[in-house]
Design an enzyme around this catalytic site. Structure first.
Site, mmCIF file in Angstrom:
data_model
loop_
_atom_site.group_PDB
_atom_site.id
_atom_site.type_symbol
_atom_site.label_atom_id
_atom_site.label_comp_id
_atom_site.label_asym_id
_atom_site.label_seq_id
_atom_site.Cartn_x
_atom_site.Cartn_y
_atom_site.Cartn_z
ATOM 1 N N LYS A 192 -9.670 1.602 4.650
ATOM 2 C CA LYS A 192 -9.383 2.927 5.231
ATOM 3 C C LYS A 192 -10.201 4.071 4.628
ATOM 4 C CE LYS A 192 -6.631 5.558 3.412
ATOM 5 N NZ LYS A 192 -5.585 6.482 2.957
ATOM 6 N N LYS A 213 -10.050 1.819 14.190
ATOM 7 C CA LYS A 213 -8.702 2.189 14.629
ATOM 8 C C LYS A 213 -8.660 2.305 16.158
ATOM 9 C CE LYS A 213 -6.446 2.589 10.716
ATOM 10 N NZ LYS A 213 -5.354 1.662 10.384
ATOM 11 N N ASN A 225 -10.620 9.808 -2.007
ATOM 12 C CA ASN A 225 -11.378 10.775 -1.207
ATOM 13 C C ASN A 225 -10.483 11.919 -0.740
ATOM 14 O OD1 ASN A 225 -13.872 9.222 -0.994
ATOM 15 N ND2 ASN A 225 -12.666 7.773 0.202
ATOM 16 N N ASN A 285 -1.795 13.697 8.160
ATOM 17 C CA ASN A 285 -2.234 13.578 6.761
ATOM 18 C C ASN A 285 -1.072 13.236 5.837
ATOM 19 O OD1 ASN A 285 -4.390 15.122 8.218
ATOM 20 N ND2 ASN A 285 -5.341 14.966 6.190
ATOM 21 N N GLY A 294 0.837 -1.212 0.000
ATOM 22 C CA GLY A 294 0.000 0.000 0.000
ATOM 23 C C GLY A 294 0.861 1.247 0.000
ATOM 24 N N LEU A 335 -7.502 14.813 -0.215
ATOM 25 C CA LEU A 335 -7.254 16.062 -0.929
ATOM 26 C C LEU A 335 -6.180 15.950 -1.995
ATOM 27 C CD1 LEU A 335 -7.726 19.117 -1.298
ATOM 28 C CD2 LEU A 335 -6.058 19.496 0.532
ATOM 29 N N TYR A 347 -14.781 3.629 10.267
ATOM 30 C CA TYR A 347 -13.346 3.431 9.982
ATOM 31 C C TYR A 347 -12.528 3.876 11.189
ATOM 32 C CZ TYR A 347 -8.717 5.038 8.849
ATOM 33 O OH TYR A 347 -7.374 5.278 8.914
ATOM 34 N N GLY A 382 -18.598 16.179 8.866
ATOM 35 C CA GLY A 382 -17.602 15.522 9.739
ATOM 36 C C GLY A 382 -16.229 16.151 9.688
ATOM 37 N N ASP A 383 -16.003 17.127 8.817
ATOM 38 C CA ASP A 383 -14.670 17.738 8.749
ATOM 39 C C ASP A 383 -14.402 18.580 9.989
ATOM 40 O OD1 ASP A 383 -13.464 16.777 6.486
ATOM 41 O OD2 ASP A 383 -14.268 18.311 5.173
ATOM 42 N N SER A 412 -4.316 6.382 13.505
ATOM 43 C CA SER A 412 -4.645 7.579 12.725
ATOM 44 C C SER A 412 -5.104 8.708 13.646
ATOM 45 C CB SER A 412 -5.772 7.246 11.734
ATOM 46 O OG SER A 412 -6.338 8.429 11.198
HETATM 47 C C1 WQD Z 1 -8.194 17.147 4.045
HETATM 48 C C2 WQD Z 1 -8.867 18.496 3.851
HETATM 49 C C3 WQD Z 1 -11.218 18.380 3.369
HETATM 50 C C4 WQD Z 1 -10.881 16.481 -0.550
HETATM 51 C C5 WQD Z 1 -8.709 11.632 6.221
HETATM 52 C C6 WQD Z 1 -9.141 10.558 7.159
HETATM 53 C C7 WQD Z 1 -8.010 10.196 8.079
HETATM 54 C C8 WQD Z 1 -6.772 9.867 7.279
HETATM 55 C C9 WQD Z 1 -6.407 11.004 6.360
HETATM 56 C C10 WQD Z 1 -6.672 7.474 6.991
HETATM 57 C C11 WQD Z 1 -10.238 18.562 4.507
HETATM 58 C C12 WQD Z 1 -10.437 18.971 2.203
HETATM 59 C C13 WQD Z 1 -10.565 17.038 0.687
HETATM 60 C C14 WQD Z 1 -11.435 17.292 -1.568
HETATM 61 C C15 WQD Z 1 -11.340 19.179 -0.080
HETATM 62 N N1 WQD Z 1 -6.983 8.696 6.520
HETATM 63 N N2 WQD Z 1 -10.793 18.365 0.904
HETATM 64 N N3 WQD Z 1 -11.641 18.631 -1.293
HETATM 65 O O1 WQD Z 1 -10.299 14.288 6.152
HETATM 66 O O2 WQD Z 1 -8.153 15.281 7.125
HETATM 67 O O3 WQD Z 1 -8.406 12.810 6.933
HETATM 68 O O4 WQD Z 1 -7.555 11.233 5.512
HETATM 69 O O5 WQD Z 1 -6.142 7.217 8.034
HETATM 70 O O6 WQD Z 1 -8.387 9.082 8.841
HETATM 71 O O7 WQD Z 1 -10.195 11.061 7.964
HETATM 72 O O8 WQD Z 1 -8.105 14.185 4.883
HETATM 73 O O9 WQD Z 1 -7.490 14.595 2.536
HETATM 74 O O10 WQD Z 1 -9.877 13.840 3.077
HETATM 75 O O11 WQD Z 1 -9.151 16.156 3.666
HETATM 76 O O12 WQD Z 1 -11.545 20.392 0.146
HETATM 77 O O13 WQD Z 1 -11.747 16.836 -2.707
HETATM 78 O O14 WQD Z 1 -9.088 18.697 2.449
HETATM 79 O O15 WQD Z 1 -12.425 19.079 3.579
HETATM 80 O O16 WQD Z 1 -10.404 19.852 5.036
HETATM 81 P P1 WQD Z 1 -8.830 14.226 6.317
HETATM 82 P P2 WQD Z 1 -8.674 14.630 3.470
#
Ligand code: WQD
Length: 332
Positions: free
Chosen positions: A84, A152, A197, A178, A10, A199, A148, A293-294, A124
């Site tokens: 995940k 953890k 999913n 992150n 991975g 960023l 998820y 949830g953010d 995490s």
């Molecule tokens: C980061 C920021 C979004 C996508 C998640 C999991 C966590 C870990 C890391 C596994 C946020 C914003 C995102 C997009 C956006 N994973 N965003 N547009 O949510 O901090 O954490 O990933 O262990 O467990 O919860 O990471 O990258 O999804 O988002 O604006 O298309 O980017 O709102 O503020 P997150 P993320």
């Protein structure tokens, strides 16, 4: 040491395998390729000049896992394997509990049976839920917003209980913030199966024209530019943190949770702008509604990792965005 790495093909697992072998460790990987590709094994070889031992199997297959323990003299385990995707876990909670918890039970039973007593678990920052204070310390309240994250936290609790009952057992629970970026060779990168999913993969898709634009989930948060703050950490720094934790786990007992983050927070727009400026590309984006949830702001107190492992993140946001795009372009 002979290190068994679950989920070792991975994103974080493969980068960790490279650093383990660079540190002189022998690596045995098992993976079922649920969220990775077989060619990662060749890429690990091209970077390291060595091949890890590899078994294709599911972590819930006790007979397959027992064969690994019989055929290899394992000194420690690094446990990455698990589903995940936050949103998938909301739709399919039972699949997440059965896989993430069930697989961990099989692994722990076999570790006990074969006298393997050192474990590093891929946890995490999601176990902090929406933290009240930043930077987040390891003793912050723990709760989760999705299945998820709950897997953890449940596994963390199980490992704390197992370590409390067995004084020979040594566990480090690494709480990632992150992870982003890619190996500087361009050979290893975040390459999730299906629609990402997170960023950074979406930023890359927008930069490459694979999606018309990036959706920025809200700019009305109480932060310096209204977008959410996160502690982005280069995956190579994260991988090195595992090697440092391995040295620690070899000489300790009990269970300890440790943040792996930079201690710095950047907003979504700061990441996008850094990505555009460093890579001289445009990232089309539009501001849309908040994502359920953010958390407005999550970034680590990274002091404990420095104190226990002598480890700290060294790579910058510029390194992260440069390596992330290079990795994506290397694969076309
Ligand atoms: C980061 C920021 C979004 C996508 C998640 C999991 C966590 C870990 C890391 C596994 C946020 C914003 C995102 C997009 C956006 N994973 N965003 N547009 O949510 O901090 O954490 O990933 O262990 O467990 O919860 O990471 O990258 O999804 O988002 O604006 O298309 O980017 O709102 O503020 P997150 P993320």
């Amino acid at each position: 040491m002979n290190v068994l790495v679950s989920g070792g093909t991975g994103f974080i697992g493969s980068h960790t395998v490279v650093e383990l072998m660079a540190g002189g460790h022998n690596v045995i990987i098992f993976d079922n390729f649920y969220n990775s590709k077989r060619d990662v094994l060749d890429k690990i070889y091209r970077i390291s000049g060595r091949r890890p031992v590899f078994y294709e199997c599911d972590m819930r297959d006790e007979d397959a896992l027992r064969r690994i323990f019989v055929e290899n003299d394992i000194d420690a385990v690094i446990h990455f394997a698990g589903y995940k995707a936050v949103y998938e876990s909301v739709e399919k909670p039972l699949m997440y509990y059965e896989n993430n918890l069930g697989g961990t039970f099989v692994l722990l039973r076999l570790m006990k049976e074969f006298g393997v007593s050192r474990l590093i678990f891929s946890s995490s920052a999601t176990v902090y839920g929406i933290p009240e204070h930043c930077p987040v310390k390891e003793d912050a309240p723990l709760y989760c917003l999705n299945p998820y994250g709950r897997t953890k936290l449940m596994i963390e609790d199980i490992l704390r209980d197992v370590a409390a009952a067995d004084s020979s057992f040594s566990v480090v629970l690494l709480r990632y913030f992150n992870p982003v970026g890619a190996h500087p060779s361009g050979l290893l990168r975040e390459d999730p199966n299906g629609i990402p999913n997170n960023l950074m993969p979406r930023v890359i898709q927008a930069a490459k024209g694979q999606i018309p634009r990036l959706s920025v989930f809200g700019d009305d948060y109480d932060t310096r530019d209204g977008t959410c703050i996160r502690d982005y950490i280069h995956v190579v720094d994260l991988a090195k943190g595992h090697v440092a934790a391995l040295d620690y786990v070899a000489d300790s007992t009990g269970a300890v949770a440790v943040n792996l983050g930079t201690g710095n927070g950047y907003t979504v727009l700061e990441l996008i702008n850094t990505f555009m400026n460093v890579n001289h590309v445009n990232v089309p984006y539009e501001i849309v509604g908040r994502r359920e949830g953010d958390s407005p702001s999550v970034y680590a107190d990274a002091a404990l990792a420095k104190e226990l492992f002598g480890w700290e993140a060294k790579l910058t946001l510029e390194d992260m965005v440069r390596d992330a795009l290079r990795g994506a372009e290397a694969d076309g």
